[in-house]
Scaffold this motif. Structure first.
Motif, PDB file in Angstrom:
ATOM      1  N   ALA A   1      21.152  67.756 134.879  1.00 49.99           N
ATOM      2  CA  ALA A   1      21.241  68.513 135.987  1.00 49.99           C
ATOM      3  C   ALA A   1      21.213  69.928 135.875  1.00 49.99           C
ATOM      4  O   ALA A   1      20.963  70.651 136.753  1.00 49.99           O
ATOM      5  CB  ALA A   1      22.656  68.126 136.923  1.00 49.99           C
ATOM      6  N   ASN A   2      21.586  70.563 134.815  1.00 46.89           N
ATOM      7  CA  ASN A   2      21.600  71.899 134.642  1.00 46.89           C
ATOM      8  C   ASN A   2      20.290  72.621 134.071  1.00 46.89           C
ATOM      9  O   ASN A   2      20.069  73.735 133.703  1.00 46.89           O
ATOM     10  CB  ASN A   2      22.623  72.662 133.507  1.00 46.89           C
ATOM     11  N   ASN A   3      19.190  71.672 133.766  1.00 47.15           N
ATOM     12  CA  ASN A   3      18.104  71.829 133.222  1.00 47.15           C
ATOM     13  C   ASN A   3      17.312  70.751 133.609  1.00 47.15           C
ATOM     14  O   ASN A   3      16.732  69.997 132.513  1.00 47.15           O
ATOM     15  CB  ASN A   3      17.885  72.455 131.916  1.00 47.15           C
ATOM     16  N   ALA A   4      16.841  70.477 134.544  1.00 50.24           N
ATOM     17  CA  ALA A   4      16.291  69.097 134.989  1.00 50.24           C
ATOM     18  C   ALA A   4      14.524  69.398 134.686  1.00 50.24           C
ATOM     19  O   ALA A   4      13.997  68.350 135.001  1.00 50.24           O
ATOM     20  CB  ALA A   4      16.364  68.438 136.501  1.00 50.24           C
ATOM     21  N   GLY A   5      14.105  70.232 134.495  1.00 52.60           N
ATOM     22  CA  GLY A   5      12.708  70.460 134.042  1.00 52.60           C
ATOM     23  C   GLY A   5      12.357  71.997 134.206  1.00 52.60           C
ATOM     24  O   GLY A   5      13.102  72.807 134.381  1.00 52.60           O
ATOM     25  N   PRO A   6      10.834  72.066 133.993  1.00 57.19           N
ATOM     26  CA  PRO A   6      10.276  73.372 134.165  1.00 57.19           C
ATOM     27  C   PRO A   6      10.752  74.051 135.535  1.00 57.19           C
ATOM     28  O   PRO A   6      11.493  73.529 136.372  1.00 57.19           O
ATOM     29  CB  PRO A   6       8.970  73.176 133.988  1.00 57.19           C
ATOM     30  N   ARG A   7      10.030  75.335 135.664  1.00 58.27           N
ATOM     31  CA  ARG A   7      10.555  76.081 136.727  1.00 58.27           C
ATOM     32  C   ARG A   7      10.296  75.471 138.174  1.00 58.27           C
ATOM     33  O   ARG A   7      10.741  75.867 139.232  1.00 58.27           O
ATOM     34  CB  ARG A   7      10.092  77.208 136.953  1.00 58.27           C
ATOM     35  N   GLU A   8       9.170  74.536 138.106  1.00 56.47           N
ATOM     36  CA  GLU A   8       9.102  73.872 139.454  1.00 56.47           C
ATOM     37  C   GLU A   8       9.913  72.970 139.826  1.00 56.47           C
ATOM     38  O   GLU A   8       9.904  72.558 141.008  1.00 56.47           O
ATOM     39  CB  GLU A   8       7.530  73.298 139.351  1.00 56.47           C
ATOM     40  N   VAL A   9      11.036  72.660 139.025  1.00 57.42           N
ATOM     41  CA  VAL A   9      12.004  71.507 139.320  1.00 57.42           C
ATOM     42  C   VAL A   9      13.191  72.459 139.998  1.00 57.42           C
ATOM     43  O   VAL A   9      13.557  73.558 139.022  1.00 57.42           O
ATOM     44  CB  VAL A   9      12.619  70.701 138.097  1.00 57.42           C
ATOM     45  N   THR A  10      13.758  72.343 141.206  1.00 53.01           N
ATOM     46  CA  THR A  10      14.563  73.291 141.741  1.00 53.01           C
ATOM     47  C   THR A  10      16.050  72.433 142.105  1.00 53.01           C
ATOM     48  O   THR A  10      15.789  71.282 142.211  1.00 53.01           O
ATOM     49  CB  THR A  10      13.829  74.094 142.922  1.00 53.01           C
ATOM     50  N   SER A  11      16.879  73.645 142.604  1.00 52.06           N
ATOM     51  CA  SER A  11      17.948  72.718 143.196  1.00 52.06           C
ATOM     52  C   SER A  11      17.519  72.764 144.755  1.00 52.06           C
ATOM     53  O   SER A  11      16.555  73.220 145.295  1.00 52.06           O
ATOM     54  CB  SER A  11      18.869  73.823 143.306  1.00 52.06           C
ATOM     55  N   ALA A  12      18.647  72.092 145.524  1.00 51.07           N
ATOM     56  CA  ALA A  12      18.506  71.775 146.842  1.00 51.07           C
ATOM     57  C   ALA A  12      18.088  72.689 147.447  1.00 51.07           C
ATOM     58  O   ALA A  12      17.649  72.870 148.622  1.00 51.07           O
ATOM     59  CB  ALA A  12      19.792  71.072 147.345  1.00 51.07           C
ATOM     60  N   ASN A  13      18.700  74.124 147.450  1.00 50.86           N
ATOM     61  CA  ASN A  13      18.707  75.265 148.277  1.00 50.86           C
ATOM     62  C   ASN A  13      18.209  76.330 147.580  1.00 50.86           C
ATOM     63  O   ASN A  13      18.596  76.572 146.384  1.00 50.86           O
ATOM     64  CB  ASN A  13      20.082  75.524 148.804  1.00 50.86           C
ATOM     65  N   PRO A  14      17.348  77.178 148.233  1.00 50.18           N
ATOM     66  CA  PRO A  14      16.891  78.508 147.365  1.00 50.18           C
ATOM     67  C   PRO A  14      17.848  79.398 147.208  1.00 50.18           C
ATOM     68  O   PRO A  14      19.156  79.588 148.055  1.00 50.18           O
ATOM     69  CB  PRO A  14      15.869  79.234 148.509  1.00 50.18           C
ATOM     70  N   TRP A  15      17.931  80.214 146.136  1.00 51.57           N
ATOM     71  CA  TRP A  15      18.952  81.383 145.793  1.00 51.57           C
ATOM     72  C   TRP A  15      18.117  82.442 144.906  1.00 51.57           C
ATOM     73  O   TRP A  15      17.094  82.128 144.216  1.00 51.57           O
ATOM     74  CB  TRP A  15      20.127  80.595 145.329  1.00 51.57           C
ATOM     75  N   ASP A  16      18.634  83.782 145.201  1.00 52.08           N
ATOM     76  CA  ASP A  16      17.804  84.842 144.372  1.00 52.08           C
ATOM     77  C   ASP A  16      18.922  85.075 143.289  1.00 52.08           C
ATOM     78  O   ASP A  16      18.691  85.154 142.165  1.00 52.08           O
ATOM     79  CB  ASP A  16      17.625  85.905 145.305  1.00 52.08           C
ATOM     80  N   MET A  17      20.244  85.735 143.475  1.00 49.98           N
ATOM     81  CA  MET A  17      21.142  86.101 142.290  1.00 49.98           C
ATOM     82  C   MET A  17      22.437  85.509 142.750  1.00 49.98           C
ATOM     83  O   MET A  17      22.945  84.878 143.740  1.00 49.98           O
ATOM     84  CB  MET A  17      20.999  87.711 142.480  1.00 49.98           C
TER      85      MET A  17
ATOM     86  N   ASP B   1      11.296  78.212 140.944  1.00 45.72           N
ATOM     87  CA  ASP B   1      10.425  78.479 142.045  1.00 45.72           C
ATOM     88  C   ASP B   1      11.120  78.688 143.345  1.00 45.72           C
ATOM     89  O   ASP B   1      10.448  79.219 144.164  1.00 45.72           O
ATOM     90  CB  ASP B   1       9.493  77.167 142.152  1.00 45.72           C
ATOM     91  N   ASN B   2      12.419  78.188 143.285  1.00 41.70           N
ATOM     92  CA  ASN B   2      13.131  78.758 144.714  1.00 41.70           C
ATOM     93  C   ASN B   2      13.852  79.815 144.360  1.00 41.70           C
ATOM     94  O   ASN B   2      14.894  80.139 145.347  1.00 41.70           O
ATOM     95  CB  ASN B   2      13.777  77.390 145.038  1.00 41.70           C
ATOM     96  N   GLY B   3      13.457  80.707 143.395  1.00 39.31           N
ATOM     97  CA  GLY B   3      14.339  81.974 143.485  1.00 39.31           C
ATOM     98  C   GLY B   3      13.199  82.968 143.962  1.00 39.31           C
ATOM     99  O   GLY B   3      12.119  82.940 144.361  1.00 39.31           O
ATOM    100  N   TRP B   4      13.761  84.514 144.121  1.00 37.98           N
ATOM    101  CA  TRP B   4      13.048  85.380 144.722  1.00 37.98           C
ATOM    102  C   TRP B   4      12.238  85.005 145.941  1.00 37.98           C
ATOM    103  O   TRP B   4      11.236  84.514 146.187  1.00 37.98           O
ATOM    104  CB  TRP B   4      11.801  86.018 143.633  1.00 37.98           C
ATOM    105  N   ASN B   5      13.251  85.043 146.852  1.00 39.25           N
ATOM    106  CA  ASN B   5      12.643  84.492 148.152  1.00 39.25           C
ATOM    107  C   ASN B   5      12.172  85.812 148.976  1.00 39.25           C
ATOM    108  O   ASN B   5      12.412  85.770 150.329  1.00 39.25           O
ATOM    109  CB  ASN B   5      13.824  83.719 148.876  1.00 39.25           C
ATOM    110  N   ALA B   6      11.887  86.926 148.424  1.00 44.00           N
ATOM    111  CA  ALA B   6      11.487  88.320 149.095  1.00 44.00           C
ATOM    112  C   ALA B   6      10.119  88.410 149.427  1.00 44.00           C
ATOM    113  O   ALA B   6       9.713  89.362 150.047  1.00 44.00           O
ATOM    114  CB  ALA B   6      12.200  89.265 148.387  1.00 44.00           C
TER     115      ALA B   6
END
Lengths: 327, 652
Positions: free
Chosen positions: B530-546, B365-370
């Motif tokens: 930590a490398n897969n803490a859940g489905p897509r709504e579970v995210t890392s601390a900061n957004p990133w795209d690529m 969910d925190n990917g694609w910030n465009a």
């Protein structure tokens, strides 16, 4: 109430200061969640354990680290271990923190001591020389040298010199060898360039301050009096000009001494591969090795407090005008 | 790490996610003694890619693929001898072999080490039970492994193995105890724990023999590296097992100093300065000297009196040391290869390795910030992006030809790479490259959204040009060039602006790559660390795209190990990929296959599906380019270089 009593009080005060800092550090640490415990729980969860097992693992981790004891007990243990130099275990190095710090200090000291001594000795002398020959070509040369050293980044200067003397000419080893005895020709060879780079980088400040300070005394009444009495030039510079110059200078020097354990040595250590304090602290920060970082907090606390103390004492010794009776 | 997804470019690995790679090194030796010497992975300062390239025998100027025939062994194109001597006799013993690495190991405790660099160092003093020779041939060191049907594997120890100190001889019981009491326990959290799930049953069937019973048959079990165990004395582990004291075990001096290794390593650790060097001495009692079934050149191994490893953080200093003859080996970045090839005192070897260079898309969910939505989740859109980057040009321009182009999760030199490539979609080459190929697919992908093209640029529903971030490791010039190239290609062919940012690998791992563990993991369908803490709504601390910070292992010896990268609920899915194909079913079939013949068609299908689904931008396989002093006899230009390190010696 003489100097002795003043020193005693200052030392006592220094101890209290470190104690306060240590206590604050402990409070902050106690309030922060412990990542190792979270990790233990995660580990179990990863292996398909159920939440209860994860809870159990966290409990076990807590017991192992003595975190299940009451707060006051933990505080007493912590303070005791700080003052008995038991500073914990470095996870990124697999050794006790104090061992890591002392080991790194051993290599840092090998270049920082000659560096500091050279700066302290050469800096004021060159500054004094400059002010005695103000606006002559000698003064400009000394000033130019000081500014060049100050302006060129240490790491870049280091790499260039390493390329010239290590790779092209083969006079010095490219890789720092920790296996050579401290007082040996090999060690002097491998440390010559790093020390040179550091001295040229830091001598500028001291030199300029001492030049400007001593210029103020060059025409002071007491210097004129000494001149009139026929005192030799050398004695005038050394006894009458240098001494008052050293009072403000000592502040710069102490901060210089502190700086040598921190920033400025890091890049030089990286370039020359010296396993000193700079690299150790930098790596601990990057790798989040909390116990080592904490070790450095304590270490610098002690160093800074002692440096402060030394600075004040230097003042009182150097400058009889400073009175410590009513402090 | 469950199943050990391995990353290149890690500097911090709180979790055990590189173990299989580490073993791959011990086993295949690819970077073991070579590619990692001063490569920039590892902990501490350096991070990111081994800047290397790949693939051709002796002249590094042509684009690669020249490794394809020889990467797994076979001929030695550049005429470098391996093992023995040029003259065929047994070499003389003497002298010092020195190498430089970029960072200091965190620990040398074999039970807890998860770093590849430290794995090499441990390997000097302690052999793994087996390795692989060129041609993927099993090479027995401590024990031989055999099976009838693939579900029960019998390990038979050599009978001349001795621990150091008073620990006596090595028996099957030592290994069985280690597995059952440590790896399969809930308290020890060893690095190998994930290789030994509780369903695997291990028992001693004799003094020198034990068997491993698997829940499902696995014809390529040794190639998974799971059965690799370091020999550790039972008496050493016992006190910690009784107290369940993992912390004590981690800090045990005997383990940290490798003092128990006895005759099981070519060298013994003599001294260690944690920030600057390690010194090893020749082991006079090395067991392989009198072992049966090993080549003659082991008969007096090892051939150096001393082995020195210097830790030099600065790449320039490492290269200067190689140039000045102060070290015998160091990693050479692709843009310096020709210089070191032309020096009289150094050779550069191009050694294929299994890590790829991937441009990872964040589908969480925190990917694609465009703009609204996340177009990375659409297969057609990812295919479009696949057409945007010219892979041939990337290999030639950025990696100077020392790399192979990547189309799917396997290097082309692997024996598992499909012979018939008609089903592999070769994105980024030929018809599948260029603005037309890219934009037609992207237009199809965005047909049901408010995104659209205008003036050759992709616009979001608000009419702003789409702008994406791309992270790369700080201080890695090769990686930086790759990121810049991707940005340029995306703009030109896809009409997407890309902002390139540098970041420290450890920071990226912590704040972007890994997700925050939810307070209540039970509320999600899965939560696997930590490398897969859940489905897509579970995210890392900061957004990133690529990101191109990490490369991943493609496991050429046994590609089933890579299944962890393609399951939505596996232990390793930082990018939130949900396969649009039957990934788990196909990998399941592959891991329970009983013969290699049965495996190939399954792999063919898996690789075709991966190339079609484009889970990430698969770009290139850089090889390790390692410089050696001219007189060093031993390194080879294949994946297994270093399998016989104890026979390496100096000529002349």
């Amino acid at each position: 109430m003489g100097l002795g009593w003043y020193i005693t009080r200052r030392v006592g005060w220094s101890f209290i200061v470190t104690f306060i800092i240590v206590s604050i550090t402990w409070a902050l640490l106690a309030a922060a969640p412990n990542p190792e415990i979270a990790q233990a729980a995660t580990q179990v969860a990863l292996q398909g354990g159920d939440p209860a097992a994860a809870q159990e693992a966290a409990e076990r981790a807590r017991q192992l680290r003595g975190l299940d004891a009451p707060l006051y007990q933990r505080y007493i243990d912590y303070v005791t271990s700080v003052y008995t130099l038991d500073w914990g275990w470095s996870e990124t190095r697999s050794q006790p923190v104090i061992q890591a710090i002392l080991g790194a200090l051993y290599y840092t000291a090998q270049y920082s001591i000659p560096w500091t001594l050279l700066v302290i000795v050469i800096g004021p002398i060159v500054g004094l020389y400059s002010s005695a020959n103000q606006y002559s070509w000698k003064d400009h040369l000394a000033t130019g040298f000081a500014f060049f050293g100050y302006a060129i980044p240490n790491f870049f200067f280091g790499i260039i010199l390493l390329l010239i003397f290590g790779v092209e000419l083969g006079w010095i080893p490219v890789i720092y060898n920790t296996g050579v005895p401290v007082f040996s020709l090999e060690n002097a060879r491998q440390l010559a360039i790093p020390v040179f780079v550091l001295v040229t980088g830091s001598i500028g400040g001291i030199m300029r301050i001492s030049r400007n300070e001593s210029a103020a005394f060059m025409n002071a009444d007491f210097v004129k009096t000494a001149n009139a009495k026929g005192v030799s030039k050398l004695r005038i510079y050394a006894r009458h000009v240098l001494r008052p110059t050293m009072v403000p200078l000592s502040t710069t020097m102490v901060s210089q001494l502190l700086a040598l354990f921190t920033g400025s040595s890091l890049l030089v250590e990286i370039v020359f591969g010296i396993p000193g304090i700079g690299r150790l602290s930098y790596r601990a920060l990057i790798a989040q090795d909390t116990s080592v970082v904490l070790g450095f907090v304590l270490f610098f606390t002690f160093v800074a407090t002692i440096a402060n103390l030394v600075q004040d004492l230097t003042y009182t010794v150097l400058d009889p005008r400073i009175d410590f009776d009513d402090r | 790490m469950s199943q050990g997804p391995a990353r290149r470019g890690d500097e911090k690995h709180k979790r055990i996610d590189r173990r299989s790679w580490l073993k791959a090194i011990g086993v295949a030796g690819a970077a073991g003694l070579a590619g990692c010497s001063g490569g920039s992975n590892g902990s501490g300062g350096g991070n990111g890619t081994d800047q290397s390239g790949g693939g051709n025998g002796s002249n590094g100027s042509q684009p690669s693929n020249a490794t394809n025939g020889s990467a797994l062994g076979g001929g030695n194109e550049s005429g470098n001898q391996s093992g023995g001597t040029s003259s065929g006799g047994v070499p003389e013993v003497g002298g010092t072999y020195s190498t430089v690495v970029s960072s200091s190991p965190e620990t040398l405790n074999p039970l807890y080490n998860t770093e590849d660099g430290a794995g090499d160092l441990i390997g000097y003093a302690l052999d793994y039970p087996y390795g692989f020779k060129p041609g993927t041939e099993y090479f027995q060191q401590l024990y031989d492994m055999t099976t009838d049907k693939g579900n029960v594997w019998v390990a038979k120890l050599r009978e001349n193995l001795e621990f150091g100190g008073d620990y006596g001889e090595v028996t099957a019981e030592d290994f069985v105890y280690q597995v059952t009491q440590l790896h399969q326990s809930e308290w020890a959290a060893t690095a190998d724990a994930s290789s030994w799930p509780s369903e695997v049953n291990v028992e001693a069937t004799g003094d020198y023999e034990f068997q491993i019973e698997l829940p499902n048959p696995n014809a390529l079990y040794p190639e998974t590296y799971d059965p690799l165990l370091y020999p550790i004395p039972k008496e050493l582990m016992q006190p910690y097992v009784e107290e369940q004291n993992a912390d004590g075990l981690r800090k045990e001096q005997e383990l940290l100093g490798l003092g128990f290794a006895g005759n099981m390593g070519a060298y013994t650790l003599d001294s260690r300065n944690r920030s600057s060097s390690l010194t090893f001495k020749r082991n006079e009692n090395y067991y392989l000297r009198d072992a049966e079934g090993v080549p003659e050149q082991f008969s007096k191994a090892p051939y150096f009196d001393t082995l020195e490893v210097q830790i030099v953080q600065e790449e320039q200093s490492r290269l200067a040391a190689l140039e000045a003859g102060e070290t015998d080996s160091a990693a050479v970045p692709p843009n310096r290869v020709s210089k070191f090839r032309n020096l009289e005192r150094t050779d550069v070897y191009v050694i294929p390795q299994p890590y790829n260079e991937v441009c990872v898309y964040n589908m969480r969910d925190n990917g694609w910030n465009a703009g609204p939505g996340n177009l990375f989740r659409k297969k057609k859109f990812r295919q479009g992006l696949g057409c945007a980057v010219n892979k041939q040009r990337l290999v030639k321009g950025v990696f100077r030809g020392f790399a192979d182009v990547e189309y799917t999760w396997q290097p082309q030199w692997s024996k598992w790479y499909p012979d018939d490539t008609s089903n592999i979609m070769e994105f980024g080459t030929g018809d599948l490259y260029g603005p037309e190929a890219t934009q037609s697919r992207i237009k199809e992908a965005i047909s049901d959204t408010d995104y659209g093209y205008s003036g050759g640029m992709l616009k979001n529903p608000s009419g702003e040009t789409v702008n994406l971030t791309l992270y790369h490791s700080a201080g890695q010039p090769t990686e930086r060039s790759m990121a810049d190239f991707i940005a340029q290609e995306f703009k030109q062919n896809a009409g997407i602006n890309v902002s390139v940012s540098a970041i420290q690998g450890a920071q990226f791992s912590r704040e972007y790559w890994q997700q925050q563990i939810p307070d209540n993991p039970d509320q999600y369908e899965w939560s696997a660390g930590a490398n897969n803490a859940g489905p897509r709504e579970v995210t890392s601390a900061n957004p990133w795209d690529m990101s191109v910070v990490f490369g991943l292992n493609t496991y050429p010896l046994n590609p089933t190990t890579a299944n962890v990268f393609f399951q939505k609920d596996s232990a390793y899915n930082p990018y939130g990929y949900y396969p649009s194909w039957n990934a788990s079913e196909l990998f399941e079939q592959a891991s329970s296959a009983t013969s290699e013949e049965e495996l190939q068609p399954i792999f063919n299908e898996i690789f075709a599906k991966i190339s079609e689904d484009q889970p990430m931008g698969m770009l290139a396989f850089p090889a390790a380019t390692t410089g050696y002093a001219t007189g060093i006899d031993g390194p080879q230009e294949n994946f297994f270089s270093g399998w016989d390190f104890s026979t390496w010696h100096r000529n002349g």
